[in-house]
Scaffold this motif. Structure first.
Motif, PDB file in Angstrom:
ATOM      1  N   TYR A 456       0.856  -1.183   0.000  1.00 15.60           N
ATOM      2  CA  TYR A 456       0.000   0.000   0.000  1.00 15.60           C
ATOM      3  C   TYR A 456       0.896   1.239   0.000  1.00 15.60           C
ATOM      4  O   TYR A 456       1.999   1.244   0.548  1.00 15.60           O
ATOM      5  CB  TYR A 456      -0.868   0.069   1.258  1.00 15.60           C
ATOM      6  CG  TYR A 456      -1.861  -1.046   1.426  1.00 15.60           C
ATOM      7  CD1 TYR A 456      -3.023  -1.085   0.667  1.00 15.60           C
ATOM      8  CD2 TYR A 456      -1.661  -2.060   2.367  1.00 15.60           C
ATOM      9  CE1 TYR A 456      -3.955  -2.107   0.834  1.00 15.60           C
ATOM     10  CE2 TYR A 456      -2.581  -3.083   2.544  1.00 15.60           C
ATOM     11  CZ  TYR A 456      -3.723  -3.099   1.772  1.00 15.60           C
ATOM     12  OH  TYR A 456      -4.631  -4.098   1.942  1.00 15.60           O
ATOM     13  N   TRP A 458       0.046   5.722   0.369  1.00 19.44           N
ATOM     14  CA  TRP A 458      -0.945   6.797   0.349  1.00 19.44           C
ATOM     15  C   TRP A 458      -0.283   8.103   0.748  1.00 19.44           C
ATOM     16  O   TRP A 458       0.790   8.117   1.372  1.00 19.44           O
ATOM     17  CB  TRP A 458      -2.128   6.494   1.261  1.00 19.44           C
ATOM     18  CG  TRP A 458      -1.790   6.368   2.729  1.00 19.44           C
ATOM     19  CD1 TRP A 458      -1.557   5.239   3.428  1.00 19.44           C
ATOM     20  CD2 TRP A 458      -1.657   7.446   3.664  1.00 19.44           C
ATOM     21  NE1 TRP A 458      -1.278   5.516   4.745  1.00 19.44           N
ATOM     22  CE2 TRP A 458      -1.345   6.862   4.912  1.00 19.44           C
ATOM     23  CE3 TRP A 458      -1.780   8.823   3.581  1.00 19.44           C
ATOM     24  CZ2 TRP A 458      -1.127   7.634   6.061  1.00 19.44           C
ATOM     25  CZ3 TRP A 458      -1.574   9.588   4.716  1.00 19.44           C
ATOM     26  CH2 TRP A 458      -1.250   8.991   5.938  1.00 19.44           C
ATOM     27  N   TYR A 486      -6.324  13.540  -0.941  1.00 24.05           N
ATOM     28  CA  TYR A 486      -5.946  12.223  -0.434  1.00 24.05           C
ATOM     29  C   TYR A 486      -5.768  11.276  -1.611  1.00 24.05           C
ATOM     30  O   TYR A 486      -6.627  11.196  -2.498  1.00 24.05           O
ATOM     31  CB  TYR A 486      -7.027  11.694   0.516  1.00 24.05           C
ATOM     32  CG  TYR A 486      -6.756  10.296   1.025  1.00 24.05           C
ATOM     33  CD1 TYR A 486      -5.652  10.030   1.817  1.00 24.05           C
ATOM     34  CD2 TYR A 486      -7.614   9.243   0.702  1.00 24.05           C
ATOM     35  CE1 TYR A 486      -5.396   8.753   2.279  1.00 24.05           C
ATOM     36  CE2 TYR A 486      -7.368   7.954   1.158  1.00 24.05           C
ATOM     37  CZ  TYR A 486      -6.251   7.712   1.946  1.00 24.05           C
ATOM     38  OH  TYR A 486      -5.993   6.439   2.395  1.00 24.05           O
ATOM     39  N   ALA A 488      -4.465   7.183  -2.666  1.00 22.10           N
ATOM     40  CA  ALA A 488      -4.174   5.860  -2.124  1.00 22.10           C
ATOM     41  C   ALA A 488      -3.994   4.858  -3.254  1.00 22.10           C
ATOM     42  O   ALA A 488      -4.652   4.953  -4.299  1.00 22.10           O
ATOM     43  CB  ALA A 488      -5.306   5.406  -1.212  1.00 22.10           C
ATOM     44  N   SER A 502      -5.993   2.245  -7.557  1.00 20.00           N
ATOM     45  CA  SER A 502      -5.860   3.583  -6.968  1.00 20.00           C
ATOM     46  C   SER A 502      -7.212   4.275  -6.839  1.00 20.00           C
ATOM     47  O   SER A 502      -8.158   3.979  -7.575  1.00 20.00           O
ATOM     48  CB  SER A 502      -4.921   4.448  -7.823  1.00 20.00           C
ATOM     49  OG  SER A 502      -5.464   4.639  -9.122  1.00 20.00           O
ATOM     50  N   GLY A 504      -8.891   8.248  -4.774  1.00 24.72           N
ATOM     51  CA  GLY A 504      -8.540   9.460  -4.042  1.00 24.72           C
ATOM     52  C   GLY A 504      -9.719  10.398  -3.904  1.00 24.72           C
ATOM     53  O   GLY A 504     -10.805  10.165  -4.466  1.00 24.72           O
ATOM     54  N   PRO A 665      -5.968   1.456   3.375  1.00 25.58           N
ATOM     55  CA  PRO A 665      -5.841   2.765   2.715  1.00 25.58           C
ATOM     56  C   PRO A 665      -6.626   2.906   1.425  1.00 25.58           C
ATOM     57  O   PRO A 665      -6.925   4.018   0.999  1.00 25.58           O
ATOM     58  CB  PRO A 665      -4.323   2.862   2.467  1.00 25.58           C
ATOM     59  CG  PRO A 665      -3.700   1.986   3.495  1.00 25.58           C
ATOM     60  CD  PRO A 665      -4.659   0.845   3.674  1.00 25.58           C
TER      61      PRO A 665
END
Length: 915
Positions: A456, A458, A486, A488, A502, A504, A665
């Motif tokens: 992971y 982030w 954000y 991730a 992915s 965000g 995440p």
């Protein structure tokens, strides 16, 4: 990996032996002080202590404050007495010899300066001042023979700084004989109407020497007032203000506060001071277990907590899969957790508000703080760019888990990777007495990979701007604007299924907050807030040419949230106070988005799709909203006992979708849409608060009940990743949470701490139109975070000013789980038959931590001053189960096995330093 504890043990025994030898020497720190002082100046109090105890004080006569002090001590340790006496001054104390104490400004604390001070005292160049504790002046206006009878006269004046001639806003003018008072305006002016006669006017203002003006008033007069600066630390004033918010005297309930100092005093995992772990020692705050991100408040999910740093929201607050939080303890100024009455200026979450405020940089001098621990080090540097005008604070933290993993004998662990970091920069510009600008930039990130199996990473990004405006001593405005992002990713790096997944979320927020004091009875707060959520598409891409995955992208929902709020704190008397407010919120689900329509009267499934519609960017798809009233009441039965009650309605428009108890995440933040309505909660709380008259003990009992609509639940074995029709897996249920929290705190003396017991239940019911949309046949069942019993015991033993021990014990009921209760065969395959949802529990959780702190900041005069902390996390090495899994044993029968993330005692050493 083997850890050699012998050097640590030897150094610990050596330090202990040195401290025991020092303890055999009688010193002033061994004294117990008793005394009562009424409006006495500090030099007078020090002189009295010298006459009654074997102690001698040295200080700078020109820098010693003369403001009046009213205080009482009953057998309290000497060092506690000194800390109390010096609160609000820029002085600190240190020991020169066992019975000689030196009071010096913090910025002149070095051996050469102190030696010069003592030399001047012993040579007679310096001696105790003989000034009165309060400056005294006499004025006569008119003549007693010509005074008016039956009317009132006017006395006015302007209050100025004695050196700069600048007017002083907010100084208090009190007429002692009548109790009449006035506050100076922005030009320093004040005016009083009094009958002819003789009066004593006491004029006071923070960081200035008080003045007594003896006035004989027989005609209108003008009084010139020039106050002499006596510096005081504003952060000490803030600490006193926080005390008003707790215990029997405050109007609000369910508010917990932590100081930055308390973070470093609690035992921690691997020596890393942590905001979130510290919160979990408070009543009603838990989490799902070690290695789990976030926290749960009163049975709520982790996404039901609004987490803010400098008023900007954060969407991931954890490092290292939940072991550490993203907050730098040395940059934190104040931590407030609202879990009972939530004021109207906060909204958007159902369970709690965590408000973390970062420090402003020091406006007067350059200072630094830092920590060196087992797995990470951090540093904060602050100081003036332009003295008293512009300051900067720079902080950072970096882990070094990689070298630690490389020492492992396990090939798998050696091939793994773990790292986290964060950085903060804050500028504070004091434009003038009325305007202050603040700019904060923050970033944090994680990277984790388990061998070549999965990983992971982030990142959090945050930029915040804030303008504070003091319109008058009664009216204050704060304008806030922030941007947050954000990102991730989940990665499977090897094989024919190598991929990266992915997602965000971006967030924009603007808020206008106003505070108006309308006399002594009302404190009105009102404002407006707007937030916009921009979801990044959920996307998967292959990492190699042989990967079986194809590139795919799923558009997520965007949303806009608007709110207006008003709240009035009404004080009817010292015993009765009310807080009344409401928040109106409006949410809009926005395009671009494809919306699917399903056959009416049937469950939402891919097979029941009947139509679809494409909405353009910014186009409103659906909307929700309504009023959110808030109220709390305090009924005081005495100065030390009160009964409180509160009611809150809250709405939540954004939700974290996860089909695991331990969020990852890459779990997606999902905005409300046509099929996922906002969650709505009504919370009722009552409480009894009792403080001991001498304020050593504080006791509270709180009961609460919370009813929730549209709780997010899922069908069995849901597909939440890359699902274009996520609504086919999500169910809306009802929930209720109820419980009680008992807490008793000891806040004074050598032994301090608190004990708390929480009984909390959180239940869910999902009853849909079909069997596929119903859970447990429509019966109530425990929520994932239902942990009925929780016990916390925190104690701190201050052996002397240098040495202290802290103990932390915690216990909680195991969380609910669903398990296979039988199995069956169908053809050549074996299948498990699971129990009803959450009908079993993992074993209970309990843990003991111990920390020993050696703090030399009161005894060291030069170089770096700091504290050394040795701690043991999980002292008796309990393997607390994180989860239960099943597999066949050597006999081919299914057996249950426990997975523990931390199954041994973990020692740690950390060094916190200041310069």
């Amino acid at each position: 990996m083997k850890l050699n504890l012998l050097p640590l043990l030897c150094s610990g025994l050596l330090c202990l032996a040195v401290n025991l030898l020092q303890a055999q020497q009688t010193s002033a720190f061994d004294l117990s002080i008793t005394g009562a002082y009424q409006e006495r100046a500090l030099p007078e109090i020090l002189s009295d202590l010298e006459s009654r105890y074997p102690v001698k004080f040295y200080y700078i006569p020109e820098r010693i404050p003369f403001y009046p002090i009213t205080i009482e001590f009953k057998g309290q340790p000497f060092y506690q007495v000194m800390k109390k006496l010096l609160e609000g001054s820029l002085l600190t104390f240190t020991k020169w010899s066992p019975n000689e104490m030196v009071l010096v400004p913090e910025d002149q604390r070095n051996r050469a300066f102190v030696e010069g001070m003592i030399k001047k005292w012993k040579a007679g160049e310096w001696q105790a001042p003989v000034l009165s504790s309060i400056a005294e002046k006499s004025f006569t206006f008119g003549s007693a023979n010509s005074a008016l009878t039956g009317g009132k006269l006017s006395i006015k004046g302007q209050i100025q700084d004695d050196e700069s001639n600048e007017p002083i806003l907010g100084a208090t003018v009190l007429v002692r004989e009548t109790g009449q008072g006035e506050v100076s305006d922005e030009k320093g002016n004040f005016q009083l109407k009094l009958a002819p006669g003789k009066y004593t006017l006491q004029i006071t203002y923070i960081s200035y020497q008080s003045q007594l003006n003896y006035v004989s008033l027989y005609a209108d007069g003008e009084l010139p007032v020039r106050l002499i600066s006596m510096p005081q630390q504003l952060n000490e004033v803030l600490i006193k203000a926080q005390a008003v918010e707790k215990g029997a005297q405050s109007t609000n309930m369910g508010i917990e506060r932590l100081s930055a100092k308390s973070l470093n005093e609690l035992p921690t995992l691997m020596g890393e001071a942590d905001v979130i772990k510290s919160l979990q020692t408070l009543p009603g705050v838990t989490n799902a277990g070690e290695g789990v991100a976030g926290f749960n408040v009163r049975g709520g999910n982790i996404d039901q907590n609004l987490i803010m740093q400098d008023d900007a929201p954060l969407f991931n607050s954890a490092h290292a899969l939940g072991f550490f939080s993203i907050f730098n303890a040395d940059a934190v100024d104040q931590i407030s957790l609202y879990k009972g009455h939530i004021p109207a200026q906060y909204g958007g979450r159902l369970s709690s508000v965590l408000d973390v405020q970062l420090k402003d940089g020091n406006m007067r001098k350059w200072t630094g703080k830092g920590s060196i621990g087992f797995i990470a080090s951090r540093m904060v540097l602050e100081g003036p760019i332009k003295k008293d005008k512009l300051s900067i604070l720079i902080g950072g933290r970096q882990s070094y888990l990689g070298p630690t993993l490389s020492q492992s004998t396990s090939i798998t662990i050696k091939d793994s990777k773990a790292a986290f970091s964060d950085a903060v920069l804050k500028l504070a510009w004091r434009v003038n007495a009325k305007n202050t600008f603040r700019l904060t930039g923050f970033t944090s990130g994680d990277e984790f990979r388990y061998a070549q199996d999965f990983g992971y990473n982030w990142q959090n990004y945050q930029l915040t701007a804030q303008w504070n405006r003091v319109h008058s001593d009664h009216f204050f405005t704060k304008l806030h604007a922030s941007y947050g992002a954000y990102r991730a990713e989940q990665t499977d790096p090897g094989g024919n299924d190598a991929f990266t997944l992915s997602n965000g979320l971006n967030n924009l927020k603007v808020k206008l907050d106003n505070v108006l004091s309308a006399g002594e009875k009302h404190a009105l707060r009102f404002g407006a807030e707007a937030s916009q959520y921009y979801a990044r598409p959920e996307a998967i891409r292959p990492l190699s040419d042989i990967s079986v995955f194809l590139p795919e992208q799923v558009q997520k929902d965007n949303g806009r949230e608007l709110a207006l709020y008003v709240q009035d704190e009404i004080t009817f008397s010292d015993r009765i106070a009310v807080s009344l407010g409401t928040r109106w919120s409006r949410y809009q689900n926005l395009g671009p988005r494809v919306v699917w329509y399903y056959a009416e009267g049937q469950s939402r499934e891919n097979l029941t799709v009947r139509d679809s519609a494409q909405f353009a960017a910014g186009e409103v798809i659906t909307s929700y909203g309504g009023l959110e009233p808030r109220a709390s009441l305090k009924l005081g039965f005495s100065d030390n006992a009160s009964f409180k009650m509160s009611y809150n309605r809250l709405r939540q428009y954004i939700h974290l979708t996860s089909n695991t108890v331990a969020p990852t995440p890459v779990d997606v933040w999902q905005a409300s849409n046509l099929y996922i309505p906002p969650q709505i909660a009504d919370q009722y709380s009552v409480g009894w608060f009792l403080d001991e008259p001498n304020k050593k003990w504080e006791t509270s009992v709180e009961l609460y009940y919370k009813k929730i609509l549209n709780v997010l639940e899922y069908k069995d074995l849901p597909e939440l990743i890359l699902n274009q029709r996520l609504e086919t897996e999500i169910l809306a249920g009802r929930g209720h949470a109820y419980g009680g929290e008992f807490s008793i705190r000891k806040v004074q003396g050598k032994l301090t701490g608190w004990f708390s017991y929480t009984y909390a239940r959180s239940l869910v019911k999902v009853e849909g139109p079909s069997a596929e949309e119903t859970v447990n046949a429509g019966r109530w069942y425990p929520a994932n975070f239902d942990k009925p019993h929780q016990v916390n015991l925190i104690s701190r033993l201050q052996i002397n000013p240098t040495n202290s021990f802290t103990f932390n014990f915690t216990y909680s009921t195991g969380r609910p789980i669903s398990i296979p209760v039988s199995s069956y065969r169908l053809g050549s395959g074996a299948y498990a038959n699971f129990s009803d949802r959450n009908q079993y529990r993992i074993p209970d959780y309990h843990r003991l931590d111990i920390a020993w702190t050696v703090d030399n900041r009161q005894t060291r005069l030069k170089g770096i001053r700091g504290s050394f902390t040795a701690s043991v996390y999980n002292v008796y090495g309990r393997a607390n189960p994180f989860s239960i899994f099943f597999r066949r044993n050597e006999k081919g029968r299914p057996s249950a096995y426990q997975l523990a993330v931390v199954g041994a005692a973990i020692p740690a050493v950390a060094y916190n330093f200041t310069f």
